[in-house]
Design an enzyme around this catalytic site. Structure first.
Site, PDB file in Angstrom:
ATOM      1  N   CYS A   1       0.934  -1.250  -0.003  1.00  0.00           N
ATOM      2  CA  CYS A   1      -0.034   0.105   0.029  1.00  0.00           C
ATOM      3  C   CYS A   1       0.931   1.326  -0.081  1.00  0.00           C
ATOM      4  O   CYS A   1       0.557   2.163  -0.629  1.00  0.00           O
ATOM      5  CB  CYS A   1      -0.949  -0.113   1.085  1.00  0.00           C
ATOM      6  SG  CYS A   1      -2.051  -1.307   1.222  1.00  0.00           S
ATOM      7  N   THR A   2       1.798   1.220   0.595  1.00  0.00           N
ATOM      8  CA  THR A   2       2.905   2.329   0.753  1.00  0.00           C
ATOM      9  C   THR A   2       3.438   2.520  -0.713  1.00  0.00           C
ATOM     10  O   THR A   2       3.622   3.662  -1.105  1.00  0.00           O
ATOM     11  CB  THR A   2       4.061   2.252   1.793  1.00  0.00           C
ATOM     12  OG1 THR A   2       3.449   2.163   3.283  1.00  0.00           O
ATOM     13  CG2 THR A   2       4.930   3.351   1.800  1.00  0.00           C
TER      14      THR A   2
END
Length: 182
Positions: free
Chosen positions: A76-77
């Protein structure tokens, strides 16, 4: 009746497998949205605690809405940073980037500040918008899917790839650029 260690292990394995199967087979409350479908309208709080309403933006901006499982997780980062790194290109193409997950407003604020994310992150704590878009759970997490919504409020592009976060930004931007040249 005496339960030995081996029987207990098998029982736990069977119970765990049943739980996983139930989670994987969990019915979705919303219909999966496809290209050509109208985007459902919604309002959620952004990372600054302000209400965001899609009705305020349809017809004014192309919306790039990406759903992701968890703030600060590895994939997600990478995905958020890919959208950040391409943010100027999305903006020049007339698009607005919006990330959504079930995290809190405070979690989104911390995530946005930590990675200097210049776009809107929306909190969907009850997964109501996830369900409106018909996004399926993967394992124990909410799904990862990207939608592009045109100025008429129609979905013109969808992309699903659970473990390829950066791909969401790259492919969405390529689609928008290709659509601009037509």
């Amino acid at each position: 009746m005496e339960i030995n260690t081996t029987m207990l292990k098998y029982l736990l394995i069977i119970l765990g497998a049943s739980f996983l199967f139930t989670c994987a087979a969990q019915a979705q409350t919303g219909k999966e949205l496809l290209t050509g479908d109208a985007m459902p309208s919604f309002s959620l709080l952004d990372q600054n605690g302000r209400e965001f309403k899609t009705a305020d933006y349809v017809g004014k901006k192309v919306l790039v809405i990406y759903f992701y499982p968890k703030d600060e997780s590895m994939v997600c980062t990478k995905e958020a940073c890919a959208f950040r790194d391409s943010f100027d290109q999305f903006t020049k193409a007339g698009a607005m980037v919006i990330g959504i997950n079930g995290g809190t407003v405070a979690s989104h604020k911390g995530f946005a500040d930590h990675y200097k994310l210049p776009f809107t992150l929306l909190s969907d704590p009850d997964n109501k918008v996830y369900n409106k878009f018909g996004i399926h759970k993967k394992f124990f997490m909410t799904g990862r899917e990207t939608f592009i919504v045109d100025l008429k409020g129609k979905i013109v592009y969808t992309h699903e790839a659970m473990m390829q976060g950066k791909e969401h930004s790259d492919d969405a931007l390529a689609f928008i650029k290709a659509a601009k040249t037509k």
